[in-house]
Write a protein that holds these residues in place. Structure first.
Motif, PDB file in Angstrom:
ATOM      1  N   ALA A  13       0.838  -1.207   0.000  1.00  0.00           N
ATOM      2  CA  ALA A  13       0.000   0.000   0.000  1.00  0.00           C
ATOM      3  C   ALA A  13       0.866   1.248   0.000  1.00  0.00           C
ATOM      4  O   ALA A  13       0.603   2.212  -0.722  1.00  0.00           O
ATOM      5  N   VAL A  14       1.931   1.228   0.803  1.00  0.00           N
ATOM      6  CA  VAL A  14       2.846   2.374   0.856  1.00  0.00           C
ATOM      7  C   VAL A  14       3.539   2.561  -0.494  1.00  0.00           C
ATOM      8  O   VAL A  14       3.632   3.691  -0.998  1.00  0.00           O
ATOM      9  N   GLY A  36       1.199   8.577  -7.205  1.00  0.00           N
ATOM     10  CA  GLY A  36       0.707   8.144  -5.897  1.00  0.00           C
ATOM     11  C   GLY A  36       0.116   9.281  -5.082  1.00  0.00           C
ATOM     12  O   GLY A  36       0.515  10.443  -5.193  1.00  0.00           O
ATOM     13  N   ALA A  37      -0.836   8.915  -4.236  1.00  0.00           N
ATOM     14  CA  ALA A  37      -1.590   9.909  -3.465  1.00  0.00           C
ATOM     15  C   ALA A  37      -0.731  10.706  -2.491  1.00  0.00           C
ATOM     16  O   ALA A  37      -1.071  11.844  -2.150  1.00  0.00           O
ATOM     17  N   LEU A  38       0.397  10.132  -2.048  1.00  0.00           N
ATOM     18  CA  LEU A  38       1.209  10.813  -1.034  1.00  0.00           C
ATOM     19  C   LEU A  38       2.340  11.656  -1.613  1.00  0.00           C
ATOM     20  O   LEU A  38       3.051  12.333  -0.851  1.00  0.00           O
ATOM     21  N   ILE A  39       2.516  11.652  -2.930  1.00  0.00           N
ATOM     22  CA  ILE A  39       3.640  12.355  -3.546  1.00  0.00           C
ATOM     23  C   ILE A  39       3.675  13.841  -3.157  1.00  0.00           C
ATOM     24  O   ILE A  39       4.716  14.341  -2.720  1.00  0.00           O
ATOM     25  N   GLU A  86       6.574   9.341   8.821  1.00  0.00           N
ATOM     26  CA  GLU A  86       5.557   8.417   9.333  1.00  0.00           C
ATOM     27  C   GLU A  86       4.233   9.119   9.586  1.00  0.00           C
ATOM     28  O   GLU A  86       3.167   8.514   9.431  1.00  0.00           O
ATOM     29  N   ALA A  87       4.278  10.396   9.965  1.00  0.00           N
ATOM     30  CA  ALA A  87       3.046  11.156  10.198  1.00  0.00           C
ATOM     31  C   ALA A  87       2.268  11.355   8.897  1.00  0.00           C
ATOM     32  O   ALA A  87       1.053  11.566   8.920  1.00  0.00           O
ATOM     33  N   ILE A  88       2.955  11.268   7.777  1.00  0.00           N
ATOM     34  CA  ILE A  88       2.294  11.341   6.472  1.00  0.00           C
ATOM     35  C   ILE A  88       1.757   9.967   6.071  1.00  0.00           C
ATOM     36  O   ILE A  88       0.615   9.824   5.636  1.00  0.00           O
ATOM     37  N   ILE A  89       2.589   8.949   6.260  1.00  0.00           N
ATOM     38  CA  ILE A  89       2.272   7.617   5.741  1.00  0.00           C
ATOM     39  C   ILE A  89       1.238   6.866   6.581  1.00  0.00           C
ATOM     40  O   ILE A  89       0.286   6.287   6.039  1.00  0.00           O
ATOM     41  N   HIS A  90       1.398   6.858   7.894  1.00  0.00           N
ATOM     42  CA  HIS A  90       0.566   5.981   8.733  1.00  0.00           C
ATOM     43  C   HIS A  90      -0.930   6.262   8.650  1.00  0.00           C
ATOM     44  O   HIS A  90      -1.722   5.323   8.530  1.00  0.00           O
TER      45      HIS A  90
END
Length: 198
Positions: free
Chosen positions: A37-38, A46-49, A85-89
């Motif tokens: 998922a990450v 990707g959504a987090l880029i 991690e505050a972005i990903i988790h």
């Protein structure tokens, strides 16, 4: 309405967790792979880029996150790692929730979460499965990976709960230091014995 029994699969680096997760999938158990998922959220489009680029300028390009570059920025830097991690988790938690809704009718699902204990996720599963192998087998597997060094292996181990502690906290331990056939048989026994575990 009954909900699926949630099995949490974890284990230290090189213990064979991905192999065991694939065995559950082959037996028809829906598997949520946190690492996959990450990777998807950090890959091309990707959504987090945007968030990752904003927090770590220069860490992304047209193909997504420059993993080696970002790894160098956060490895050994607790503040930078916490920022990442505050972005990903939270994003992974949302993906996991969507996965649960999608498989609400399944008798059981498997969450493949490498840092299940280290990140406090044990209370989100019904049963915890730890994959384990003797230290010499673990070391040989990890050092056979591209780009791995004894120093990097030692650093990764230092961030993970010791294998003995994980085994002590587990509801089930699957030994991956045996043959694949023996490990598959252990997986089948566990699935048969876990029906209706919730």
């Amino acid at each position: 309405m009954s909900k699926p029994c949630i099995l949490g699969l974890t284990g230290s680096i090189g213990m064979g967790k991905s192999t065991v997760a694939a065995m559950f999938a082959a037996e028809g158990v829906p598997v949520f792979d946190a690492d996959a998922a990450v990777r998807a959220m950090q890959g091309r489009g990707g959504a987090l880029i945007p968030q990752i680029e904003a927090a770590f300028p220069g860490s992304t390009d047209a193909d997504g996150v420059r993993r080696a570059y970002l790894g160098e920025r956060v490895f050994g830097n607790a503040a930078a790692l916490a920022r990442l991690e505050a972005i990903i988790h939270p994003a992974v938690a949302a993906e996991r929730q969507a996965f649960l809704l999608e498989h609400a009718a399944a008798p059981m699902v498997l969450f493949d979460i490498p840092l299940l204990f280290e990140r406090g996720g044990a209370d989100q599963v019904d049963r915890i499965i730890v994959v384990s192998a003797p230290p010499e087998i673990q070391r040989a597997r990890v050092l056979a990976r591209d780009g791995m060094t004894p120093e990097k292996f030692a650093q990764i181990l230092a961030l993970q709960m010791p294998d003995a502690e994980k085994r002590a906290k587990a509801d089930h331990v699957i030994d991956t230091g045996t043959s694949l056939a023996e490990t598959e048989a252990a997986v089948r026994r566990l699935i048969a014995g876990s029906k209706g575990c919730c």
